[in-house]
Design a protein around this motif. Sequence first.
Motif, PDB file in Angstrom:
ATOM      1  N   THR A  73       0.856  -1.193   0.000  1.00 22.85           N
ATOM      2  CA  THR A  73       0.000   0.000   0.000  1.00 22.85           C
ATOM      3  C   THR A  73       0.884   1.231   0.000  1.00 22.85           C
ATOM      4  OG1 THR A  73      -0.166  -0.018   2.427  1.00 22.85           O
ATOM      5  CG2 THR A  73      -1.894  -1.168   1.192  1.00 22.85           C
ATOM      6  N   ARG A  74       0.355   2.306  -0.607  1.00 20.63           N
ATOM      7  CA  ARG A  74       1.161   3.508  -0.799  1.00 20.63           C
ATOM      8  C   ARG A  74       0.261   4.734  -0.761  1.00 20.63           C
ATOM      9  NH1 ARG A  74       5.955   5.274  -3.199  1.00 20.63           N
ATOM     10  NH2 ARG A  74       6.748   3.147  -3.460  1.00 20.63           N
ATOM     11  N   ASN A  75       0.753   5.810  -0.151  1.00 24.41           N
ATOM     12  CA  ASN A  75       0.056   7.098  -0.126  1.00 24.41           C
ATOM     13  C   ASN A  75       0.748   8.101  -1.033  1.00 24.41           C
ATOM     14  OD1 ASN A  75      -1.025   7.257   3.379  1.00 24.41           O
ATOM     15  ND2 ASN A  75      -2.088   6.491   1.580  1.00 24.41           N
ATOM     16  N   PHE A  76      -0.024   9.095  -1.456  1.00 23.91           N
ATOM     17  CA  PHE A  76       0.480  10.191  -2.276  1.00 23.91           C
ATOM     18  C   PHE A  76      -0.135  11.500  -1.786  1.00 23.91           C
ATOM     19  CE2 PHE A  76       0.425   6.468  -5.005  1.00 23.91           C
ATOM     20  CZ  PHE A  76       1.595   6.548  -5.737  1.00 23.91           C
ATOM     21  N   ALA A  77       0.555  12.606  -2.053  1.00 20.79           N
ATOM     22  CA  ALA A  77      -0.013  13.929  -1.786  1.00 20.79           C
ATOM     23  C   ALA A  77       0.622  14.944  -2.709  1.00 20.79           C
ATOM     24  CB  ALA A  77       0.205  14.333  -0.327  1.00 20.79           C
ATOM     25  N   ILE A  78      -0.166  15.953  -3.067  1.00 16.13           N
ATOM     26  CA  ILE A  78       0.340  17.119  -3.793  1.00 16.13           C
ATOM     27  C   ILE A  78       0.087  18.335  -2.921  1.00 16.13           C
ATOM     28  CG2 ILE A  78       0.076  18.627  -5.806  1.00 16.13           C
ATOM     29  CD1 ILE A  78      -0.574  16.219  -7.485  1.00 16.13           C
ATOM     30  N   TYR A  79       1.137  19.137  -2.717  1.00 16.64           N
ATOM     31  CA  TYR A  79       1.052  20.342  -1.899  1.00 16.64           C
ATOM     32  C   TYR A  79       1.260  21.575  -2.774  1.00 16.64           C
ATOM     33  CZ  TYR A  79       2.041  16.873   1.757  1.00 16.64           C
ATOM     34  OH  TYR A  79       2.010  15.780   2.580  1.00 16.64           O
ATOM     35  N   ASP A  80       0.564  22.672  -2.441  1.00 17.68           N
ATOM     36  CA  ASP A  80       0.794  23.922  -3.156  1.00 17.68           C
ATOM     37  C   ASP A  80       1.998  24.639  -2.551  1.00 17.68           C
ATOM     38  OD1 ASP A  80      -0.071  25.217  -0.842  1.00 17.68           O
ATOM     39  OD2 ASP A  80      -2.004  25.814  -1.675  1.00 17.68           O
ATOM     40  N   ALA A  81       2.269  25.864  -3.034  1.00 21.89           N
ATOM     41  CA  ALA A  81       3.456  26.598  -2.602  1.00 21.89           C
ATOM     42  C   ALA A  81       3.415  26.977  -1.127  1.00 21.89           C
ATOM     43  CB  ALA A  81       3.624  27.854  -3.459  1.00 21.89           C
ATOM     44  N   THR A  82       2.226  26.982  -0.515  1.00 23.47           N
ATOM     45  CA  THR A  82       2.091  27.316   0.903  1.00 23.47           C
ATOM     46  C   THR A  82       2.137  26.076   1.794  1.00 23.47           C
ATOM     47  OG1 THR A  82      -0.336  27.171   0.998  1.00 23.47           O
ATOM     48  CG2 THR A  82       0.631  29.259   0.235  1.00 23.47           C
ATOM     49  N   GLY A  83       2.236  24.894   1.191  1.00 19.76           N
ATOM     50  CA  GLY A  83       2.248  23.653   1.953  1.00 19.76           C
ATOM     51  C   GLY A  83       0.877  23.045   2.181  1.00 19.76           C
ATOM     52  N   GLU A  84      -0.148  23.653   1.582  1.00 17.85           N
ATOM     53  CA  GLU A  84      -1.507  23.120   1.729  1.00 17.85           C
ATOM     54  C   GLU A  84      -1.721  21.957   0.767  1.00 17.85           C
ATOM     55  OE1 GLU A  84      -6.157  24.722   1.453  1.00 17.85           O
ATOM     56  OE2 GLU A  84      -4.479  26.122   1.226  1.00 17.85           O
ATOM     57  N   ILE A  85      -2.418  20.912   1.238  1.00 17.80           N
ATOM     58  CA  ILE A  85      -2.680  19.747   0.384  1.00 17.80           C
ATOM     59  C   ILE A  85      -3.724  20.095  -0.687  1.00 17.80           C
ATOM     60  CG2 ILE A  85      -3.762  17.472   0.309  1.00 17.80           C
ATOM     61  CD1 ILE A  85      -2.359  16.700   2.783  1.00 17.80           C
ATOM     62  N   CYS A  86      -3.382  19.817  -1.930  1.00 18.42           N
ATOM     63  CA  CYS A  86      -4.314  19.983  -3.050  1.00 18.42           C
ATOM     64  C   CYS A  86      -5.019  18.672  -3.381  1.00 18.42           C
ATOM     65  CB  CYS A  86      -3.577  20.477  -4.292  1.00 18.42           C
ATOM     66  SG  CYS A  86      -2.735  22.046  -4.092  1.00 18.42           S
ATOM     67  N   ALA A  87      -4.295  17.565  -3.258  1.00 12.68           N
ATOM     68  CA  ALA A  87      -4.854  16.245  -3.546  1.00 12.68           C
ATOM     69  C   ALA A  87      -4.078  15.208  -2.750  1.00 12.68           C
ATOM     70  CB  ALA A  87      -4.780  15.929  -5.033  1.00 12.68           C
ATOM     71  N   LYS A  88      -4.772  14.134  -2.372  1.00 16.08           N
ATOM     72  CA  LYS A  88      -4.115  13.043  -1.657  1.00 16.08           C
ATOM     73  C   LYS A  88      -4.732  11.729  -2.097  1.00 16.08           C
ATOM     74  CE  LYS A  88      -7.105  13.628   2.429  1.00 16.08           C
ATOM     75  NZ  LYS A  88      -7.124  13.886   3.887  1.00 16.08           N
ATOM     76  N   ALA A  89      -3.979  10.652  -1.915  1.00 17.73           N
ATOM     77  CA  ALA A  89      -4.459   9.366  -2.422  1.00 17.73           C
ATOM     78  C   ALA A  89      -3.919   8.215  -1.599  1.00 17.73           C
ATOM     79  CB  ALA A  89      -4.053   9.185  -3.880  1.00 17.73           C
ATOM     80  N   ALA A  90      -4.715   7.153  -1.557  1.00 16.57           N
ATOM     81  CA  ALA A  90      -4.304   5.869  -1.010  1.00 16.57           C
ATOM     82  C   ALA A  90      -4.432   4.836  -2.124  1.00 16.57           C
ATOM     83  CB  ALA A  90      -5.180   5.481   0.184  1.00 16.57           C
ATOM     84  N   THR A  91      -3.453   3.963  -2.230  1.00 12.20           N
ATOM     85  CA  THR A  91      -3.449   2.972  -3.306  1.00 12.20           C
ATOM     86  C   THR A  91      -3.098   1.594  -2.774  1.00 12.20           C
ATOM     87  OG1 THR A  91      -1.145   3.547  -3.795  1.00 12.20           O
ATOM     88  CG2 THR A  91      -2.844   4.590  -5.141  1.00 12.20           C
ATOM     89  N   ILE A  92      -3.553   0.582  -3.497  1.00 11.22           N
ATOM     90  CA  ILE A  92      -3.218  -0.815  -3.204  1.00 11.22           C
ATOM     91  C   ILE A  92      -2.594  -1.414  -4.458  1.00 11.22           C
ATOM     92  CG2 ILE A  92      -4.119  -3.074  -2.537  1.00 11.22           C
ATOM     93  CD1 ILE A  92      -6.456  -1.625  -1.173  1.00 11.22           C
ATOM     94  N   TRP A  93      -1.462  -2.096  -4.270  1.00 13.37           N
ATOM     95  CA  TRP A  93      -0.717  -2.667  -5.386  1.00 13.37           C
ATOM     96  C   TRP A  93      -0.489  -4.160  -5.165  1.00 13.37           C
ATOM     97  CZ3 TRP A  93       1.398   0.778  -9.158  1.00 13.37           C
ATOM     98  CH2 TRP A  93       1.241   2.144  -8.856  1.00 13.37           C
ATOM     99  N   ALA A  94      -0.543  -4.931  -6.234  1.00  9.42           N
ATOM    100  CA  ALA A  94      -0.192  -6.350  -6.192  1.00  9.42           C
ATOM    101  C   ALA A  94       1.185  -6.534  -6.829  1.00  9.42           C
ATOM    102  CB  ALA A  94      -1.225  -7.179  -6.935  1.00  9.42           C
ATOM    103  N   TYR A  95       2.008  -7.335  -6.191  1.00 10.53           N
ATOM    104  CA  TYR A  95       3.324  -7.675  -6.732  1.00 10.53           C
ATOM    105  C   TYR A  95       3.152  -8.959  -7.538  1.00 10.53           C
ATOM    106  CZ  TYR A  95       8.458  -8.055  -6.610  1.00 10.53           C
ATOM    107  OH  TYR A  95       9.795  -8.109  -6.932  1.00 10.53           O
TER     108      TYR A  95
END
Length: 235
Positions: A87-109
């Motif tokens: 499992t893996r998380n992601f985030a995108i932050y703007d220039a002020t450090g505020e979150i614009c988008a975030k995500a949780a993902t599940i991956w199979a190997y």
Amino acid sequence: MYVFTSKVRYSEVDAHGRLNEAGIINYFQDCSDFQSESLGVGVEYLMSIKHAWVLSSWHVIYEKGIKAGDEITIATWPTSFRGLIGTRNFAIYDATGEICAKAATIWAYVDITTGKPAKITEEVASRYTLESPLEMPKVERKIKLPEQMEAMTAFAVCKSHLDTNNHVNNGKYITMALEYLPEAFETYELRAEYKKSAVYGDMIYPQVKLDGDTFYVALCDEEGNIYAGVAFRKM
């Protein structure tokens, strides 16, 4: 955590001048690839040992719009390895450090010679540092599609849809689904579930339906078996 910074290019935004759902997912995918490459367990290494990470699901929250010219920071980190699954998380932050988008993902190997899940090797897992997961709304992993969806015109998988595994890239399914999203529909939450891989020349038979505040897209084969199901929920 792995991070990189970018300035959103005009070529990346849609007709409204914003980075859309697929564009954000592309940044997320690139970030995870950059991390794996930096740790020596990227695409070429995995191909050399006949293994690959295959995405099972996305859960994305869009907090704030991103426009052309915006300075952004993209971050990713793995949160768990359990047997065949990561499992893996992601985030995108703007220039002020505020979150614009975030995500949780599940991956199979998976073992690419058999197409079946494989145990995550210690060589791969040991390269990463696991970190705490983001706070995300609780959702079911599987998307329950509504009944009596509307069939749309079928189309063929093109070469431009493919990734290095010669399957349709998971972000391309989001791009396909966006074609049917109603005008002025502002997505707050996106869920995507991947069931099987489409390859060059396959025909995609889309089915769509707006059900309350959620717009569903099922991308299917001729028999109705689902390649990917996508649910867009507005505020």
